[in-house]
Design a protein around this motif. Structure first.
Motif, PDB file in Angstrom:
ATOM      1  N   ASP A 154      48.250  34.625  64.753  1.00  0.00           N
ATOM      2  CA  ASP A 154      48.903  34.507  63.681  1.00  0.00           C
ATOM      3  C   ASP A 154      50.032  32.886  63.838  1.00  0.00           C
ATOM      4  O   ASP A 154      50.737  32.933  64.421  1.00  0.00           O
ATOM      5  CB  ASP A 154      50.158  35.699  63.591  1.00  0.00           C
ATOM      6  CG  ASP A 154      51.123  35.655  62.493  1.00  0.00           C
ATOM      7  OD1 ASP A 154      50.781  34.804  61.365  1.00  0.00           O
ATOM      8  OD2 ASP A 154      51.986  36.589  62.146  1.00  0.00           O
ATOM      9  N   THR A 155      49.557  32.220  62.809  1.00  0.00           N
ATOM     10  CA  THR A 155      50.165  30.892  62.961  1.00  0.00           C
ATOM     11  C   THR A 155      50.970  30.751  61.327  1.00  0.00           C
ATOM     12  O   THR A 155      51.500  29.537  61.065  1.00  0.00           O
ATOM     13  CB  THR A 155      48.941  29.784  62.715  1.00  0.00           C
ATOM     14  OG1 THR A 155      48.108  29.745  61.445  1.00  0.00           O
ATOM     15  CG2 THR A 155      48.057  29.796  63.918  1.00  0.00           C
ATOM     16  N   SER A 156      51.239  31.664  60.833  1.00  0.00           N
ATOM     17  CA  SER A 156      52.285  31.754  59.727  1.00  0.00           C
ATOM     18  C   SER A 156      53.549  30.908  59.990  1.00  0.00           C
ATOM     19  O   SER A 156      54.032  31.379  61.238  1.00  0.00           O
ATOM     20  CB  SER A 156      52.362  32.971  59.021  1.00  0.00           C
ATOM     21  OG  SER A 156      52.764  33.986  59.912  1.00  0.00           O
ATOM     22  N   ASP A 157      54.169  30.139  59.152  1.00  0.00           N
ATOM     23  CA  ASP A 157      55.417  29.521  59.398  1.00  0.00           C
ATOM     24  C   ASP A 157      55.353  28.661  60.633  1.00  0.00           C
ATOM     25  O   ASP A 157      56.421  28.195  61.255  1.00  0.00           O
ATOM     26  CB  ASP A 157      56.299  30.523  59.829  1.00  0.00           C
ATOM     27  CG  ASP A 157      56.676  31.460  58.776  1.00  0.00           C
ATOM     28  OD1 ASP A 157      56.576  31.001  57.372  1.00  0.00           O
ATOM     29  OD2 ASP A 157      57.082  32.586  58.955  1.00  0.00           O
ATOM     30  N   LEU A 158      53.934  28.320  60.919  1.00  0.00           N
ATOM     31  CA  LEU A 158      53.890  27.098  62.119  1.00  0.00           C
ATOM     32  C   LEU A 158      52.853  26.076  61.753  1.00  0.00           C
ATOM     33  O   LEU A 158      52.175  25.483  62.382  1.00  0.00           O
ATOM     34  CB  LEU A 158      53.401  28.011  63.583  1.00  0.00           C
ATOM     35  CG  LEU A 158      54.272  29.050  64.168  1.00  0.00           C
ATOM     36  CD1 LEU A 158      53.394  29.696  65.181  1.00  0.00           C
ATOM     37  CD2 LEU A 158      55.524  28.472  64.640  1.00  0.00           C
ATOM     38  N   GLY A 159      53.138  25.665  60.366  1.00  0.00           N
ATOM     39  CA  GLY A 159      52.266  24.732  59.854  1.00  0.00           C
ATOM     40  C   GLY A 159      52.098  23.386  60.428  1.00  0.00           C
ATOM     41  O   GLY A 159      51.504  22.426  60.335  1.00  0.00           O
ATOM     42  N   MET A 160      53.383  23.144  61.087  1.00  0.00           N
ATOM     43  CA  MET A 160      53.583  21.857  61.727  1.00  0.00           C
ATOM     44  C   MET A 160      52.831  21.704  63.352  1.00  0.00           C
ATOM     45  O   MET A 160      52.732  20.415  63.651  1.00  0.00           O
ATOM     46  CB  MET A 160      55.121  21.452  61.938  1.00  0.00           C
ATOM     47  CG  MET A 160      56.133  21.192  60.714  1.00  0.00           C
ATOM     48  SD  MET A 160      55.336  19.924  60.056  1.00  0.00           S
ATOM     49  CE  MET A 160      56.172  18.569  61.072  1.00  0.00           C
TER      50      MET A 160
END
Length: 302
Positions: A190-196
């Motif tokens: 789950d990489t949501s909210d970890l776009g950086m």
């Protein structure tokens, strides 16, 4: 009236065609889209979002650009690196730009000579992956060990401030019902909210051995500990029954001698006439333990 309306409309159409056929010079903002950013670098949010195109063309072409506003894709793998920026010189990629924007640089030009894209070097570290997998077993089935991930950690790179704040990352939620066989599958991180952040792996495998389980029981004597010296303590019941779940293959390996149930007299509050029984020793391969009686009544004999 009909004749007048016809010639008026015809004149208006001719006027519009004449006006749109003339050559104009117009400044248009062309939005930028960045691709192929280096994995070891984090592109700043303050990067330019457009370049200015001075377009000299007829009104129809200018109107097209105004309405559809085609964008320019910048390939950062072709940019030159300086201390703090990636430098993309537009004059080195004129043919690509002409093809993307469908323009002729003999009549038009981009105001900027180069695009400066600020960046920061990324920090890398291994981050623990936690399974977010809910397993509901079929009747009579269970597992001795929790769901296992392979790999259980992944390499992540990104800005130092964000990387230092990340300790674990979950998988996407999976709910499995009526499971009666070994688990073996793949789940996304789950990489949501970890776009950086850049993840070197986006999926992990999950495993779990599922077996037929049965319920067993054993009668265990209650030990009372930390009784003050000289105190004559009588308690009831003297034994309790422990219920447990165990893998059917291990059922014969469980005996009453594998358990120990104790009551700690020091934990008794003033005025209470009971102690709480606790299981302090058990085989490591059983689960779902419970006692038929946790309150052990006691009296002090004078």
């Amino acid at each position: 009236m009909k004749t007048f309306s016809f010639f008026l409309g015809f004149a208006a159409v001719v006027w519009v065609l004449v006006q749109f056929s003339k050559t104009y010079t117009q400044l248009i903002e062309v939005p930028l889209n960045y691709i192929n950013a280096p994995l070891d670098k984090s592109i700043s949010d303050e990067k330019p979002d457009h370049v200015d195109l001075q377009l000299q063309d007829n009104g129809f072409s200018i109107y097209y650009y105004k309405i559809f506003n085609p964008g320019l894709t910048v390939d950062l793998s072709k940019a030159r690196e300086t201390e703090d920026n990636l430098v993309y010189r537009l004059e080195n990629h004129l043919s690509e730009i002409e093809e993307q924007l469908k323009i002729d640089f003999e009549k038009s030009r981009i105001i900027q000579e180069e695009i400066l894209i600020p960046f920061q070097f990324k920090k890398e570290k291994m981050v623990k992956v936690l399974p977010n997998i809910e397993v509901n077993y079929a009747v009579g089935y269970s597992a001795s060990e929790p769901v296992r991930l392979e790999p259980d950690s992944v390499k992540v790179s990104g800005p130092r401030k964000i990387i230092d704040s990340i300790i674990t990352v979950p998988t996407r939620t999976i709910k499995l019902n009526r499971v009666n066989q070994d688990l073996n599958g793949t789940v996304e991180i789950d990489t949501s909210d970890l776009g950086m952040l850049s993840f070197y792996e986006n999926t992990v495998n999950y495993y779990q051995e599922v077996s037929k389980f049965t319920e067993g029981s054993a009668e265990i004597p209650v030990d009372v500990i930390n009784v003050p010296e000289g105190l004559n303590l009588a308690y009831f019941p003297k034994t309790v029954i422990v219920y447990y779940q165990v893998n059917l293959k291990e059922f014969d390996n469980v005996s009453a001698a594998d358990f120990r149930v104790v009551c700690d007299y020091e934990s008794v509050s003033e005025g209470d006439d009971y102690m709480m029984a606790q299981i302090v020793e058990k085989p490591g391969f059983i689960n779902n333990l419970r006692l038929n009686e946790r309150r052990i009544q006691f009296v002090i004999k004078r």
